[in-house]
Design an enzyme around this catalytic site. Structure first.
Site, short mmCIF file in Angstrom:
data_model
loop_
_atom_site.label_atom_id
_atom_site.label_comp_id
_atom_site.label_asym_id
_atom_site.label_seq_id
_atom_site.Cartn_x
_atom_site.Cartn_y
_atom_site.Cartn_z
CG ASP B 88 28.20 34.68 37.91
OD1 ASP B 88 29.01 34.37 37.24
OD2 ASP B 88 28.43 35.64 38.97
CB THR B 139 38.31 37.01 37.26
OG1 THR B 139 38.42 35.66 37.23
CG2 THR B 139 37.63 37.34 35.74
NE ARG B 187 35.09 34.27 58.07
CZ ARG B 187 34.97 33.89 56.73
NH1 ARG B 187 34.20 34.77 55.93
NH2 ARG B 187 35.32 32.90 56.18
CB SER B 202 31.99 35.24 52.87
OG SER B 202 32.88 36.04 52.31
CE LYS B 207 29.92 35.00 42.27
NZ LYS B 207 30.19 35.64 41.01
#
Lengths: 465, 465
Positions: B88, B139, B187, B202, B207
């Site tokens: 990715d 996206t 946060r 994070s 991912k």
């Protein structure tokens, strides 16, 4: 002016910037003004702020502003209305530390002896005290062993007692420094308790809410002190003195030893008993350190209040007041004014009625060279005299009597401590704790000095020659 | 073994100690497992922990463990079941950055061209993307301008699409890395967003939950980048590469320029349109930088997937795949598999129907030397293409078209940007924002390089001679 948002205050402290007075005041205001419906600031935001302060610290001005903002977050004593010299003492807490019970009457006697032209005592002591927690004792728990004694006075009632008696011994109310209650509850479970800055703001906001002209701080060092090292106790003393002076209150701190229980008894009623004995003229050898520390602290207070040219002269005056019976008279007046039954003082020993007693003797001859005073404090707590958690009940009769002091020559079989409890089963663990912590050695070790250091706001500067 | 309490984890991090793997895992577990009734850890405790991490940082091992603990806090993609090379790309976000829409089809085409013996594509791209927020585009918002396109696939559905199409473009679900959702929400309002360590955990936890063999990171630098300085972008890249490699995923980061919008269009449908044009062979001069960056990133991915001996050869292969129409075929396949209506691509310009359009022209001749790319991103957001807050609606047709690039020679009156919105009233403020940020100077200034630096886990060491 731009509205100040709590998040910006967090970001600025996080990034090491100096917070403005406005930012600090807005943050504390948001803490106090928030409601469940209107979360001006969340617990998480306060927690993040506290951790940022913990790790970044506060400048002297930030600390002074935070303390002031907290001080005025609720009701203040408004002792200014009495138009007299207002003074108090605060101790960071110890084992057998009952100086408040002696200092308040000593200063009250001095205040009553010289009233102002308006007929008010020339010195008043609006003492707000706390309760036992963990290894340390609490003045309120001791006072409440006196039948009828009411520590829950309003500020208005306190001012009436002060006018009449020159001293008042009361407890915290939810209306005094509400910001501290909220911050303290969060600090307790977010790992932000042990910050000298946050401790200073917490202590000083509550003390300064009394409206003081002067304040003497007894900052403990040694194995029974709250702060773990001498350096940290000194930092705390420095910050408290600086913060007190910044608010216009003359502030002095004494770093004093807490390496063994102070005086003869540690507990609740037994400590009142010891003080009554002293004020009535009995000078038990085990009370010697207590009397000395009391006179030194009172001496500083009498000096700051203008009754003595030096702290040393003040200490002499304090001892006279104790000896002459004037302190005892003031004590009876204060207790009576707060609803307490003074007849109990006629024979204090008769009112000490623990159901279980045990004496710990020396396993060998030698010199008593050291003990872990925090462990001794925990033993007193386990006997029933203290509390592990806020809200726990305490026993009036539990406690210990010390029969030897650090540095003393010890003979095998001589009593070292007598333990008191209200249940035989409660004696075993504290006895073991005490036994394990005592060190008897063949060679003597020097006793720690009672006073290590006196901290004032302006250290003497080297002269230019 | 001793149970680990959240308070101890806070204290250890606060005091600068290294947290053990067990401590980090227990803390994240408590965050995910807590219920309103069983507050294993409170929001305030998490906030205090986050601030302590913000100010103390994390060691490489702590960061890797935190990332792993977060990664496995919920559902993971289990792409291992496909038994193929999983890769990715992730970008830290920019303006007009639509490389994902090109890279997924390019890699898919390469994967489909060489299936495994089991008949699965030789490379698969399980791309989980985000939504527009603040000055950056998203996206998912771009993809959702395609009628019927479904980004909300389960991991099982995603695996089916991957088997068939070699790439899948989906969104985050509440089941993926739930720890991050909780931490991120805290946060956001406790001032602990901008920590390179917390950002790394994070991004990388999400991912790595895709189950990747390799990952290429596009870390933006320049005026439109999320991180404020080159050094901080580089630190973030270093930490992400280190953390990816520690988890067994081959990870490379490229520091790339985000000093002006990438490509011709910035918005939602307009960006899909631009990509479709490129994949169908149109090479608009304004898309040149987009195509170059796409080929460089895809080139690294093809290299890491073993399809090219060097990243440069990979970039050439990527450009061939784009040119040959293979990428477009893969794109149609992916869109169709995710329910999208591919007939819209026949004439993409016809589907761009903003109700309001305005062109910003050059006030003088000279060279376009700089702009604040973050301001340009905010202008795109204000036109309606982005969102100020999560959950806001976005417009499919809003956006901007760039008519000049940094370094270009400009003639007075020449168009610089065309603005698109769905309401005439929305044009004024963005027009002013764009006008104010553009700098046209008499002398040319050098264009920033597209790629600043490539970060791999092992920097070359000087040889011993």
């Amino acid at each position: 002016m731009k509205r100040i948002h709590p998040i910006d205050v967090i970001l600025h402290k996080r990034d090491g910037l100096t917070l403005t007075d406005q930012e600090i005041r807005a943050f504390i205001r948001a803490i106090v003004d928030r409601t469940p419906k209107k979360q001006l600031v969340t617990d998480s935001q306060i927690a993040a702020f506290l951790m940022a302060v913990f790790l970044r610290g506060l400048s002297p001005r930030e600390l002074a502003t935070l303390t002031e903002a907290m001080r005025f977050s609720g009701e203040v004593a408004y002792t200014e209305a009495l138009n007299t010299f207002t003074i108090d003492k605060h101790s960071t807490g110890g084992v057998g530390d009952k100086t408040s019970l002696l200092i308040a009457p000593i200063l009250a006697a001095a205040g009553l002896a010289h009233p102002t032209p308006e007929g008010v005592p020339g010195i008043v002591v609006p003492m707000i005290s706390g309760r036992s927690l963990g290894h340390t004792g609490g003045t309120l728990d001791k006072l409440e062993t006196i039948p009828g004694f009411n520590t829950q006075l309003s500020f208005a009632e306190m001012r009436d007692v002060l006018k009449q008696c020159a001293a008042s011994l009361i407890g915290q109310t939810p209306h005094i420094v509400p910001a501290d209650r909220i911050l303290y509850a969060l600090r307790d479970h977010t790992g932000t308790v042990e910050s000298a800055y946050l401790i200073t703001a917490s202590i000083m906001s509550k003390k300064l809410a009394e409206g003081l002209n002067a304040l003497v701080l007894d900052v403990k060092v040694g194995s029974g002190a709250f702060m773990p090292t001498y350096e940290k106790s000194k930092l705390l003393a420095d910050l408290m003195v600086e913060t007190g002076e910044a608010s216009g209150t003359r502030t002095v701190a004494l770093l004093t030893s807490m390496d063994e229980p102070l005086g003869r008894f540690s507990g609740n009623w037994v400590e009142v008993w010891e003080c009554v004995d002293i004020m009535r003229g009995t000078r038990h050898p085990m009370s010697r350190d207590l009397i000395e520390l009391t006179n030194i602290l009172s001496g500083w207070m009498l000096h700051l209040a203008g009754r003595a040219c030096t702290p040393e002269e003040g200490a002499k005056l304090s001892d006279q007041i104790l000896h002459s019976g004037e302190a005892y008279k003031a004590w009876l007046k204060i207790v009576a004014a707060q609803g307490g039954d003074t007849t109990i003082f006629a024979d204090p020993a008769a009112h000490h009625i623990p159901t279980a007693t045990r004496t710990l003797t020396a396993p060998r001859s030698g010199f008593l060279t050291s003990m872990d005073c925090k462990q001794v404090g925990w033993a007193v707590q386990r006997l029933g005299a203290g509390r592990a958690n806020p809200g726990d009940l305490v026993s009036a009769h539990a406690g210990i009597e010390s029969h030897a002091k650090l540095g003393d020559r010890i003979e095998e079989g001589q009593p070292l401590f007598t333990l008191f409890a209200e249940d035989e089963a409660l004696l075993d663990e504290p006895e073991k704790m005490l036994r394990d912590t005592l060190r008897i050695r063949s060679k003597p070790a020097p006793r720690p000095p009672l006073i290590h250091e006196v901290i004032t706001a302006n250290e003497p500067k080297p002269a230019i020659r």
